[in-house]
Design a protein around this motif. Structure first.
Motif, PDB file in Angstrom:
ATOM      1  N   LEU A  30       0.729  -1.098   0.033  1.00  0.00           N
ATOM      2  CA  LEU A  30       0.001   0.038  -0.030  1.00  0.00           C
ATOM      3  C   LEU A  30       0.901   1.222  -0.130  1.00  0.00           C
ATOM      4  O   LEU A  30       0.774   2.174  -0.661  1.00  0.00           O
ATOM      5  N   THR A  31       2.091   1.230   0.677  1.00  0.00           N
ATOM      6  CA  THR A  31       3.017   2.166   0.760  1.00  0.00           C
ATOM      7  C   THR A  31       3.580   2.512  -0.672  1.00  0.00           C
ATOM      8  O   THR A  31       3.670   3.660  -0.930  1.00  0.00           O
ATOM      9  N   LEU A  32       3.862   1.481  -1.207  1.00  0.00           N
ATOM     10  CA  LEU A  32       4.537   1.577  -2.762  1.00  0.00           C
ATOM     11  C   LEU A  32       3.558   2.277  -3.621  1.00  0.00           C
ATOM     12  O   LEU A  32       3.881   3.162  -4.202  1.00  0.00           O
ATOM     13  N   GLU A  33       2.303   1.654  -3.550  1.00  0.00           N
ATOM     14  CA  GLU A  33       1.254   2.222  -4.442  1.00  0.00           C
ATOM     15  C   GLU A  33       0.927   3.751  -3.912  1.00  0.00           C
ATOM     16  O   GLU A  33       0.883   4.228  -5.028  1.00  0.00           O
ATOM     17  N   LYS A  34       1.044   4.226  -2.793  1.00  0.00           N
ATOM     18  CA  LYS A  34       0.943   5.571  -2.692  1.00  0.00           C
ATOM     19  C   LYS A  34       1.963   6.410  -3.461  1.00  0.00           C
ATOM     20  O   LYS A  34       1.972   7.438  -3.724  1.00  0.00           O
ATOM     21  N   MET A  35       3.310   5.928  -2.938  1.00  0.00           N
ATOM     22  CA  MET A  35       4.574   6.676  -3.644  1.00  0.00           C
ATOM     23  C   MET A  35       4.415   6.635  -5.068  1.00  0.00           C
ATOM     24  O   MET A  35       4.935   7.358  -5.594  1.00  0.00           O
ATOM     25  N   GLU A  36       3.928   5.554  -5.422  1.00  0.00           N
ATOM     26  CA  GLU A  36       3.812   5.519  -7.117  1.00  0.00           C
ATOM     27  C   GLU A  36       2.806   6.640  -7.556  1.00  0.00           C
ATOM     28  O   GLU A  36       3.214   7.333  -8.441  1.00  0.00           O
TER      29      GLU A  36
END
Length: 155
Positions: free
Chosen positions: A37-43
């Motif tokens: 989820l964190t990676l998706e937000k950073m994306e």
């Protein structure tokens, strides 16, 4: 702070190949990993970028490396070669192979040490994060001890 949060403090942006995105975000979301989820937000914010290998030689290198490594590691090495960029990889065999190709590598623990050296982390924060990260069971006690000692030796 999460491992990903620390990566963001060291790298102005992060570029990953398509397979790594699939493994880290898509599979991570289906298996309910918070980092996904964190990676998706950073994306979504534009800090994390997913790219396809853009040259035939990179595709060939990645394909050849899959005989020794997983597809994500193979593509990450090929992408680092293509971009002439430093590679963040914790997998020891992957780092060894990347180094044979002349790719500079670092690990999560290496990033934590960089942050300690740069004064972003206090010694206590560094020790706590090394121990916390290593409690996930992916890193041997010897490596943990080595990084704890390296942190203590800094003036």
């Amino acid at each position: 702070m999460s491992k990903i949060g620390y990566v963001r403090k060291v790298f102005p942006s992060l570029t990953i190949p398509v397979t790594v995105r699939s493994e880290a975000i898509e599979r991570g979301n289906s298996e309910v990993y918070l980092d996904a989820l964190t990676l998706e937000k950073m994306e979504d914010e534009g800090w994390l970028k997913t790219v396809k290998l853009s040259s035939a030689s990179s595709v060939k290198t990645a394909r050849e490396l899959t005989y020794e490594l997983g597809r994500g590691e193979a593509e990450a090495i090929a992408l680092a070669l293509e971009k002439k960029d430093r590679l963040l990889m914790d997998d020891q065999k992957g780092r060894q192979i990347a180094n044979l190709y002349g790719v500079e590598t670092t690990t999560t623990l290496g990033l934590l040490l960089e942050l300690l050296v740069d004064g972003v982390l206090t010694r206590e924060d560094y020790r706590r994060n090394v121990k916390n990260y290593c409690s996930q069971g992916w890193i041997t006690a010897e490596v943990v001890q080595e990084f704890l000692e390296r942190g203590e030796r800094l003036e």
